[in-house]
Motif scaffolding. Sequence first.
Motif, PDB file in Angstrom:
ATOM      1  N   GLN A   1       0.841  -1.197   0.000  1.00 48.40           N
ATOM      2  CA  GLN A   1       0.000   0.000   0.000  1.00 48.40           C
ATOM      3  C   GLN A   1       0.871   1.239   0.000  1.00 48.40           C
ATOM      4  N   ILE A   2       0.486   2.196  -0.827  1.00 52.14           N
ATOM      5  CA  ILE A   2       1.177   3.480  -0.905  1.00 52.14           C
ATOM      6  C   ILE A   2       0.196   4.567  -0.507  1.00 52.14           C
ATOM      7  N   ASN A   3       0.570   5.378   0.481  1.00 51.24           N
ATOM      8  CA  ASN A   3      -0.280   6.456   0.995  1.00 51.24           C
ATOM      9  C   ASN A   3      -1.555   5.898   1.617  1.00 51.24           C
ATOM     10  N   HIS A   4      -2.520   6.767   1.818  1.00 50.06           N
ATOM     11  CA  HIS A   4      -3.727   6.423   2.561  1.00 50.06           C
ATOM     12  C   HIS A   4      -4.865   6.191   1.584  1.00 50.06           C
ATOM     13  N   LEU A   5      -5.582   5.075   1.749  1.00 49.89           N
ATOM     14  CA  LEU A   5      -6.656   4.724   0.829  1.00 49.89           C
ATOM     15  C   LEU A   5      -8.046   4.945   1.418  1.00 49.89           C
ATOM     16  N   SER A   6      -8.138   5.274   2.699  1.00 47.29           N
ATOM     17  CA  SER A   6      -9.444   5.393   3.345  1.00 47.29           C
ATOM     18  C   SER A   6      -9.931   6.837   3.451  1.00 47.29           C
ATOM     19  N   SER A   7      -9.303   7.734   2.737  1.00 50.12           N
ATOM     20  CA  SER A   7      -9.761   9.121   2.713  1.00 50.12           C
ATOM     21  C   SER A   7      -9.445   9.720   1.353  1.00 50.12           C
ATOM     22  N   GLY A   8     -10.237  10.704   0.961  1.00 51.67           N
ATOM     23  CA  GLY A   8     -10.049  11.347  -0.335  1.00 51.67           C
ATOM     24  C   GLY A   8     -10.578  12.766  -0.309  1.00 51.67           C
ATOM     25  N   ARG A   9     -10.537  13.397  -1.459  1.00 45.40           N
ATOM     26  CA  ARG A   9     -10.928  14.793  -1.568  1.00 45.40           C
ATOM     27  C   ARG A   9     -11.677  14.999  -2.882  1.00 45.40           C
ATOM     28  N   ILE A  10     -12.653  15.910  -2.849  1.00 44.32           N
ATOM     29  CA  ILE A  10     -13.405  16.264  -4.041  1.00 44.32           C
ATOM     30  C   ILE A  10     -13.251  17.768  -4.246  1.00 44.32           C
ATOM     31  N   PRO A  11     -12.421  18.192  -5.188  1.00 39.94           N
ATOM     32  CA  PRO A  11     -12.300  19.639  -5.449  1.00 39.94           C
ATOM     33  C   PRO A  11     -13.610  20.203  -5.980  1.00 39.94           C
ATOM     34  N   SER A  12     -14.028  21.314  -5.399  1.00 38.62           N
ATOM     35  CA  SER A  12     -15.302  21.952  -5.774  1.00 38.62           C
ATOM     36  C   SER A  12     -16.437  20.943  -5.707  1.00 38.62           C
ATOM     37  N   GLY A  13     -16.397  20.098  -4.699  1.00 37.91           N
ATOM     38  CA  GLY A  13     -17.359  19.003  -4.603  1.00 37.91           C
ATOM     39  C   GLY A  13     -18.649  19.350  -3.892  1.00 37.91           C
ATOM     40  N   ALA A  14     -18.790  20.540  -3.348  1.00 38.98           N
ATOM     41  CA  ALA A  14     -20.010  20.929  -2.649  1.00 38.98           C
ATOM     42  C   ALA A  14     -20.472  22.291  -3.149  1.00 38.98           C
ATOM     43  N   GLN A  15     -21.788  22.444  -3.204  1.00 37.70           N
ATOM     44  CA  GLN A  15     -22.382  23.704  -3.642  1.00 37.70           C
ATOM     45  C   GLN A  15     -23.063  24.377  -2.461  1.00 37.70           C
ATOM     46  N   VAL A  16     -22.743  25.646  -2.250  1.00 33.59           N
ATOM     47  CA  VAL A  16     -23.297  26.399  -1.127  1.00 33.59           C
ATOM     48  C   VAL A  16     -24.785  26.636  -1.365  1.00 33.59           C
ATOM     49  N   GLU A  17     -25.585  26.391  -0.320  1.00 33.45           N
ATOM     50  CA  GLU A  17     -27.038  26.564  -0.406  1.00 33.45           C
ATOM     51  C   GLU A  17     -27.559  27.648   0.528  1.00 33.45           C
ATOM     52  N   ARG A  18     -26.752  28.070   1.490  1.00 32.46           N
ATOM     53  CA  ARG A  18     -27.225  29.054   2.465  1.00 32.46           C
ATOM     54  C   ARG A  18     -26.082  29.995   2.831  1.00 32.46           C
ATOM     55  N   THR A  19     -26.407  31.247   3.062  1.00 32.20           N
ATOM     56  CA  THR A  19     -25.414  32.255   3.420  1.00 32.20           C
ATOM     57  C   THR A  19     -25.355  32.431   4.929  1.00 32.20           C
ATOM     58  N   VAL A  20     -24.141  32.558   5.452  1.00 35.74           N
ATOM     59  CA  VAL A  20     -23.954  32.833   6.872  1.00 35.74           C
ATOM     60  C   VAL A  20     -23.802  34.341   7.051  1.00 35.74           C
ATOM     61  N   PRO A  21     -24.698  34.993   7.791  1.00 30.44           N
ATOM     62  CA  PRO A  21     -24.578  36.451   7.969  1.00 30.44           C
ATOM     63  C   PRO A  21     -23.342  36.811   8.778  1.00 30.44           C
ATOM     64  N   THR A  22     -22.705  37.919   8.422  1.00 30.31           N
ATOM     65  CA  THR A  22     -21.530  38.417   9.132  1.00 30.31           C
ATOM     66  C   THR A  22     -21.807  39.823   9.643  1.00 30.31           C
ATOM     67  N   PRO A  23     -21.255  40.175  10.807  1.00 28.18           N
ATOM     68  CA  PRO A  23     -21.510  41.507  11.391  1.00 28.18           C
ATOM     69  C   PRO A  23     -20.571  42.587  10.870  1.00 28.18           C
ATOM     70  N   LEU A  24     -20.008  42.386   9.675  1.00 25.70           N
ATOM     71  CA  LEU A  24     -19.006  43.322   9.179  1.00 25.70           C
ATOM     72  C   LEU A  24     -19.578  44.724   8.982  1.00 25.70           C
TER      73      LEU A  24
END
Length: 381
Positions: free
Chosen positions: A172-195
């Motif tokens: 085995q080379i490196n880790h096989l039980s984890s991965g990554r999805i670039p741009s894999g999620a789409q934002v559905e809700r905005t978090v308000p900021t007190p700026l």
Amino acid sequence: MHTSHTPHKTRQFWPWAALWLFASLLLGGAAHASRIKEVAEVEGVRSNQLTGFGLVVGLDGTGDQTTQMPYTSQGITNYLKQLGITLPAAAVAQLQLKNVAAVLVTAQLPAFARPGQTIDVNVSSMGNSKSLKGGMLISTPLKGADGEVYALAQGNLIVAGAGAAAGGSKVQINHLSSGRIPSGAQVERTVPTPLLEGNSINLGLEASDFQTARRVAQAINKRFGEGSARALDGRTVKVNAPLDSDARVSFIAEMEELSLESSIPSAKVVINSRTGSIVLNGAVTLGACAIAHGNLSVSITTTPVISQPNPLSTGGQTVVAEKSNIQIRQEPGMLIQLPASTQLSDVVRALNALGATPQDLLAILQAIKAAGALNAELEVI
């Protein structure tokens, strides 16, 4: 003897050579003025952690064993129900989902993220899946700390590893039980900021330091006028800001680029007890002291001893026993006097003169600190 002695010196030299190089870079960087954006952040402008439970499908027989991971079959059953497919209880109990793995999906929702924007996600196996390579994450809602859904994740995994197993052998080379999805999620809700709330903003310093807070307030007052900023404590600076959104953004952008006068940081020695790493900053000084350092080694050797019965005896048996030999050796420790050092290079040279390994220096530095000769804060991580 010469061959074993030379590598021993090499192991002692390189850690301190690297430490000396790091210290030189640290001292060289102290002459450059830093900007406000490098030592402080606007309070309220922050990212948020998202997490969710999902399923990875399309695996090549490397998924979870459902007999040991019941939440995998439960998760696929709930997903099928959403699609209008209901399985009888008997069929659910017989599911063999070798191509499916239960995973936890995590992501960071950046500040000012808007619906429709995409973010990266990390996928980690939570069962006994052998590999997530080649799998695809099906639609997974990602929730915040308040339980609300802020993004939806889905896509093919990128797993930076490889492995093969056959006949009891496994590579085995490196880790096989984890991965990554670039741009894999789409934002559905905005978090308000007190700026944009109120007529002021607060700057939060990365580290609590009254000197830095005073310098930040002075730099802002010098550029925007006296009374524009004031330090509330060693970590917070309150700044008056325009009410108009466009003017406030321009004000913050210009403020973050203001240069600060370089200041000497508080003396600190950071010790990593697990790896033996030692890092000193440029403000560390050493008082005069004397150190005796010696090594104590305990050697235990075991020799098998075979006891056989006499040639004419009856009922005797051959017995294998062990004989242990214990030796204790203590090398003589020389009393070394370290002079007072006011520069980091002198501190490194004095400690290197001890000829101790980094692991031994962990205890030596703590003893010097306890004796009051190390003028620095000692932090163990």
